[in-house]
Design an enzyme around this catalytic site. Structure first.
Site, PDB file in Angstrom:
ATOM      1  CD  GLU A   1      -3.050  -1.187   0.310  1.00 18.47           C
ATOM      2  OE1 GLU A   1      -3.102  -0.303  -0.568  1.00 18.47           O
ATOM      3  OE2 GLU A   1      -3.868  -2.120   0.396  1.00 18.47           O
TER       4      GLU A   1
ATOM      5  CG  HIS B   1      -4.624  -0.608   6.042  1.00 22.55           C
ATOM      6  ND1 HIS B   1      -6.006  -0.603   5.984  1.00 22.55           N
ATOM      7  CD2 HIS B   1      -4.237  -1.747   5.423  1.00 22.55           C
ATOM      8  CE1 HIS B   1      -6.419  -1.682   5.342  1.00 22.55           C
ATOM      9  NE2 HIS B   1      -5.366  -2.401   4.995  1.00 22.55           N
TER      10      HIS B   1
ATOM     11  CG  HIS C   1      -7.042  -6.324   7.423  1.00 21.22           C
ATOM     12  ND1 HIS C   1      -6.305  -7.329   6.816  1.00 21.22           N
ATOM     13  CD2 HIS C   1      -6.853  -5.223   6.660  1.00 21.22           C
ATOM     14  CE1 HIS C   1      -5.701  -6.851   5.733  1.00 21.22           C
ATOM     15  NE2 HIS C   1      -5.997  -5.574   5.630  1.00 21.22           N
TER      16      HIS C   1
ATOM     17  CD  GLU D   1     -14.935  10.397  25.847  1.00 21.93           C
ATOM     18  OE1 GLU D   1     -13.744  10.537  25.552  1.00 21.93           O
ATOM     19  OE2 GLU D   1     -15.531  11.098  26.675  1.00 21.93           O
TER      20      GLU D   1
ATOM     21  CG  HIS E   1      -9.223  -4.004   2.610  1.00 25.25           C
ATOM     22  ND1 HIS E   1      -8.490  -3.753   1.485  1.00 25.25           N
ATOM     23  CD2 HIS E   1      -8.302  -4.239   3.569  1.00 25.25           C
ATOM     24  CE1 HIS E   1      -7.198  -3.852   1.742  1.00 25.25           C
ATOM     25  NE2 HIS E   1      -7.061  -4.134   3.010  1.00 25.25           N
TER      26      HIS E   1
END
Ligand code: 2HA
Ligand code: ZN
Length: 277
Positions: free
Chosen positions: A116, A140, A142, A170, A211
């Site tokens: 990525e 990033h 999952h 919150e 994803h």
């Protein structure tokens, strides 16, 4: 000093391991990067080597010319970052042309930065611009519950933001801008980077349908904390949805407006629509 002695490197390793412990990184799932401030680059420069060949990033990021990043490796496991950081992560330099990079430390046994990479760098470029250089961390992973939500809700920013905000008081304080949603796309290419970086002009959180989750922030703690808060709200959502029972009470738009006033937040009105029940 040695790269591994630097506090920012140790903090990055800790963040990766914390994510592993949360269950967000099966196998080689997920990736993280940090745009290294100049003074921190200087502090480790003696341990960097500049003989690697320049390689195309796969996109153009002129706004990042000459910047250095600490970044996880493609195919590497978050679980192993703490055990063998030098084989799992890298320091890379972006060339002055803004389209090539080279590895200057790490990935000892070979390999390249995360698949990525184009997305990380395109989003760093946006965040550097819109935050005046303040935002440096992209993460990033999952997370199970957030991914589960993307199968049962319309893939719209307004819907995801509102549901996540309602699940935990919150949340609007942690991500007052809301969250953006990217429809399912092939991972690892330039296209998902382009779509995500459009959202990052406005949001710090992007949901990748079916994803995972993509977050940007200023510090490791804030980036990880935001990711954690989104996934926790998603877990509450999925638990509530799994009961199959109707929702009898929740936070109403006027509640969010009152919260915004007391906490000095700007909550975009587009998320405070009246719901039909
Ligand atoms: O395997 O998570 O999105 C790394 C990824 C790609
Ligand atoms: Zn992923």
């Amino acid at each position: 000093m040695k790269v591994l002695e630097a506090k920012f490197v140790q903090d990055f390793i800790t963040m990766c391991n914390d994510g592993w412990l949360q269950g967000w990184h099966e196998r080689n799932g997920g990736n993280a990067s940090y745009r290294i401030p100049e003074a921190e680059v200087e502090s480790i420069r003696e341990d960097l080597s500049f003989d690697a060949v320049w390689t195309p990033i796969g996109t153009d990021v002129p706004g990042l010319a000459g910047e250095f990043f600490l970044i996880t490796g493609s195919g590497k496991f978050f679980q192993n970052v703490i055990r063998d950081p030098e084989a799992s992560i890298a320091v890379i330099e972006v060339a002055e042309n803004g389209s090539d990079y080279r590895i200057v430390w790490g990935l000892r046994d070979g390999g390249k930065p995360t698949s990525e990479l184009p997305t990380h760098l395109m989003n760093h470029e946006v965040k550097k611009r819109v935050t005046n250089g303040q935002f440096r961390v992209i993460y990033h992973g999952h997370p199970v519950n957030l991914i589960a939500m993307t199968f049962i809700l319309p893939l719209k920013d307004e819907i995801f933001t509102r549901e996540l905000w309602e699940m935990m008081t919150e949340c609007p304080v942690i991500f007052p801008e809301g969250v953006g949603v990217v429809p399912w796309m092939v991972p690892g290419g330039r296209a998902i980077g382009v779509e995500t970086s459009k959202l990052m002009e406005e949001y710090n959180v992007a949901v990748w349908a079916h994803h995972g989750l993509f977050c940007a922030s200023d510090t490791f703690d804030n980036c990880f904390g935001m990711f954690h808060a989104v996934e926790k709200a998603a877990e509450i959502y999925m638990k509530v949805a799994s009961t199959g029972k109707p929702i009898l009470s929740t936070i109403q738009p006027e509640g969010f407006r009152a919260l915004a006033k007391d906490f000095d937040l700007t909550l975009p009105e587009k998320f405070l629509f009246e719901k039909e029940n």
